[in-house]
Design an enzyme around this catalytic site. Structure first.
Site, PDB file in Angstrom:
ATOM      1  N   ASN A  62       0.854  -1.179   0.000  1.00 55.52           N
ATOM      2  CA  ASN A  62       0.000   0.000   0.000  1.00 55.52           C
ATOM      3  C   ASN A  62       0.894   1.235   0.000  1.00 55.52           C
ATOM      4  O   ASN A  62       1.385   1.673   1.036  1.00 55.52           O
ATOM      5  CB  ASN A  62      -0.920  -0.010   1.216  1.00 55.52           C
ATOM      6  CG  ASN A  62      -1.934  -1.138   1.158  1.00 55.52           C
ATOM      7  OD1 ASN A  62      -2.929  -1.047   0.443  1.00 55.52           O
ATOM      8  ND2 ASN A  62      -1.672  -2.205   1.904  1.00 55.52           N
ATOM      9  N   GLU A  63       1.120   1.775  -1.188  1.00 57.57           N
ATOM     10  CA  GLU A  63       2.062   2.867  -1.362  1.00 57.57           C
ATOM     11  C   GLU A  63       1.451   4.207  -0.939  1.00 57.57           C
ATOM     12  O   GLU A  63       0.244   4.302  -0.689  1.00 57.57           O
ATOM     13  CB  GLU A  63       2.485   2.932  -2.837  1.00 57.57           C
ATOM     14  CG  GLU A  63       3.130   1.666  -3.366  1.00 57.57           C
ATOM     15  CD  GLU A  63       4.541   1.429  -2.818  1.00 57.57           C
ATOM     16  OE1 GLU A  63       4.919   2.064  -1.813  1.00 57.57           O
ATOM     17  OE2 GLU A  63       5.270   0.604  -3.399  1.00 57.57           O
TER      18      GLU A  63
END
Length: 641
Positions: free
Chosen positions: A172-173
């Site tokens: 999850n950037e």
């Protein structure tokens, strides 16, 4: 004899609510990664046993990467030695690269099998890992099905997380929010740089991945985030001390009612209670803590230590420190003298002693302590440089081609004729054919691995020759844990420890120089450190009455000792630093473009060494100490910390 730090580590009162007031999520700090890994493994084991007693399954969310390996090794040990039963465990992995075949070297399917699942009795049908070999049109439905499988299992009891330098959890950037679920994502540039070593180049890293969403993670009944190493400290501080925000996805763990952050001391280094504890609570002012505070104040104000005044301390929450000393002048003079006495000039270094310099890779010696090595030789010490790994995985294929071409062109001069020449050309063609069809990250043929090792060995000898040593002063230990042919290494084993122990027994050193920068991205420095520590412990047991060798911990390739940490500063002139850089240049296979330079520093290794040595000298100068062109810093101890 150099100054040896005999001052104990600063004593803190137990953490209070005041001290942790800036931390928005519970944090547990451990002295080293091994302690942290054991604590997490024990917590997981208790959960498994509790669920078994309740007649339920324990549902775990699991990560990959180097950080959780210690936990996995401890769980495997519990299974083998203590009979911990995993038959009631269900696992859901966080992520997988896309596209990625499950048998690929970089596949998280393969990682989990090799590092955990192959060693436990988790039923295969209970193991879930996102697939990276789907067709594009299959991904959305697959991700929804993955979420459904988690719900059917009763939800996640515990999710174990690492944290990326971008602040990601799973994949999850930055930009990801708490509403996200399992999905296909585009990887951040920092994430791809961090993964470059596993893929033998950033250009080979997949641009996408399938990841469990932040919302899915937050639905878990419990969350543990773990981090190790100085390079994680800045992002950990942001995730722990700053409000939840999409630029640091890990910060959303603050909203969970049962999330805990587990850190080693290095990863906790930027937290306020660790870096400047006097700003958030009471501390016990021993000399080490006083030194940290005085240096901090001096640098913050841009004033030399001996120019600090009482008002400076009062205005920066250091009242209690002032009252712990007879006067501000006495305090500043004591700290100034403490630092001044740690400056050791070459003529003050020991002479005619037995010395082993342990170098994890074939260039760490000159990168991190080339100046010290030069002075040790000049002082007529008996120096042996022990290169612990062969470094072959960091050599480009082009270097092999270049040296084969050299032998081909020089075969007449070298006397390579007849059957010998025919054998060489046959082997050469086999090597060239393999390299022509080699896939990124593919394990080299054994003969190529050996050629690459010999390239590194030859460079290492050329480097120490600059310092006045020769091949007879080099030992190539070729430790087994490294020889996987890939970036990921085997755990330290008995054979590794025995190799180091045999060298200690043979040479009976009075001084050991050991790499203390344990944040290298490959983990090799940390593993070498572990092997030396265990070998040294056995050596002490065998020779309890013998004087123990003094251990000098050096840094430089990945980080530098801060001034308040260092026990010894070795001044370097411009000529000294130039000679050190000349030695680093002998490592031609690592020059201009190293295979694994690390993701968070674009400088070449010689530039890092130059800048860090110059930076240490400049810091000493700002504090009011003698001005030097450059300086190397060391921590000394009679036991491996």
């Amino acid at each position: 004899m150099p100054y040896v730090n005999a001052t104990p580590t600063a004593t803190f009162v137990p953490p209070t609510r005041t001290e942790t007031q800036r931390e928005r999520v519970p944090v547990r700090i451990f002295d080293n990664p091994a302690q942290m890994a054991r604590a997490i493994a024990e917590h997981i084991a208790n959960l498994i046993q509790q669920r078994r007693a309740e007649g339920r399954k324990a549902v775990l969310g699991l990560p990959t990467g180097s950080t959780p390996i210690g936990v996995y090794q401890e769980l495997i040990r519990m299974h083998r030695e203590e009979g911990l039963d995993f038959s009631n465990v269900v696992t859901f992995n966080l992520d997988e690269y896309y596209p990625m075949h499950p048998e690929s070297l970089q596949s998280y399917h393969r990682f989990m099998r090799e590092n955990l699942f192959d060693h436990l009795n988790i039923p295969p049908e209970n193991i879930h890992i996102p697939r990276g070999d789907l067709l594009p049109e299959e991904i959305e439905a697959y991700c929804q099905a993955y979420e459904e499988e988690i719900r059917k299992a009763g939800g996640l009891d515990l999710v174990l997380l690492g944290i990326g330098r971008s602040g990601h959890i799973g994949f999850n950037e930055p930009g990801s929010g708490p509403e996200t679920r399992t999905r296909l994502v585009v990887l951040d540039e920092i994430t791809r740089k961090d993964a470059a070593s596993d893929f033998f180049g950033e250009e080979n890293v997949p641009r996408q991945a399938i990841t469990m969403g932040i919302g899915t993670i937050l639905d878990a009944r419990e969350i543990i985030l773990m981090a190790t190493g100085e390079h994680k400290a800045p992002i950990v501080r942001q995730a722990v001390e700053e409000p939840p925000n999409r630029q640091v996805p890990a910060s959303f763990l603050q909203t969970h009612p049962n999330a805990t952050v587990y850190l080693d001391r290095a990863a906790a280094g930027e937290l306020t209670r660790e870096k400047t504890p006097w700003l958030v609570g009471e501390v016990v002012w021993d000399r080490q803590m006083a030194k940290r505070a005085v240096i901090w104040l001096s640098e913050k104000l841009g004033k030399a230590i001996l120019k600090l005044e009482a008002a400076d301390f009062y205005q920066h929450h250091l009242h209690s420190l002032v009252h712990a000393y007879p006067s501000v002048d006495a305090l500043c003079l004591e700290i100034f003298e403490d630092l001044r006495q740690r400056i050791i000039y070459p003529h003050q270094l020991f002479k005619h002693q037995r010395v082993i310099v342990f170098s994890p890779h074939p260039d760490d010696d000159v990168i991190s302590m080339g100046g010290m090595l030069d002075k040790l030789v000049a002082n007529e010490n008996q120096v042996t440089v022990a290169y612990m790994t062969n470094g072959s995985v960091a050599v480009f294929d082009a270097d092999v081609r270049r040296y084969l071409r050299f032998v081909e062109l020089s075969h007449e001069i070298l006397g390579l004729e007849g059957e010998a020449l025919a054998r060489f050309r046959k082997s050469q063609q086999e090597i060239l054919d393999f390299l022509a069809r080699k896939q990124p990250g593919q394990v080299d043929l054994e003969v190529i691995q050996k050629l690459k090792a010999h390239i590194r060995y030859a460079e290492a000898v050329a480097a120490i020759e600059v310092m006045g040593l020769s091949a007879k002063h080099a030992r190539f230990l070729d430790m087994p844990f490294y020889k996987t042919g890939t970036v990921r290494k085997d755990p330290i084993g008995e054979a590794d420890i025995r190799i180091v122990l045999e060298l200690l027994e043979e040479l009976r050193p009075q001084h050991l120089f050991v790499a203390g920068d344990l944040s290298d991205p490959h983990g090799t420095h940390r593993m070498c450190y572990t092997a030396i520590g265990q070998a040294l412990e056995r050596y002490h047991q065998r020779h309890p009455r013998e004087e123990w060798p003094l251990v000098w911990l050096y840094r430089g390739a990945w980080q530098e000792w801060e001034v308040h940490q260092a026990d010894v500063f070795l001044p370097l002139s411009k000529a000294d630093l130039d000679r050190k850089i000349e030695a680093i240049f002998k490592h031609e296979s690592q020059k201009d473009r190293a295979m694994f330079p690390g993701a968070y520093d674009d400088r070449e290794f010689w530039q890092r060494a130059r800048d860090r040595n110059r930076g240490t000298a400049e810091t000493l100068n700002r504090l009011g100490l003698p001005e030097f062109y450059a300086a190397e810093a060391f921590v000394t101890t009679y036991e491996m910390p």
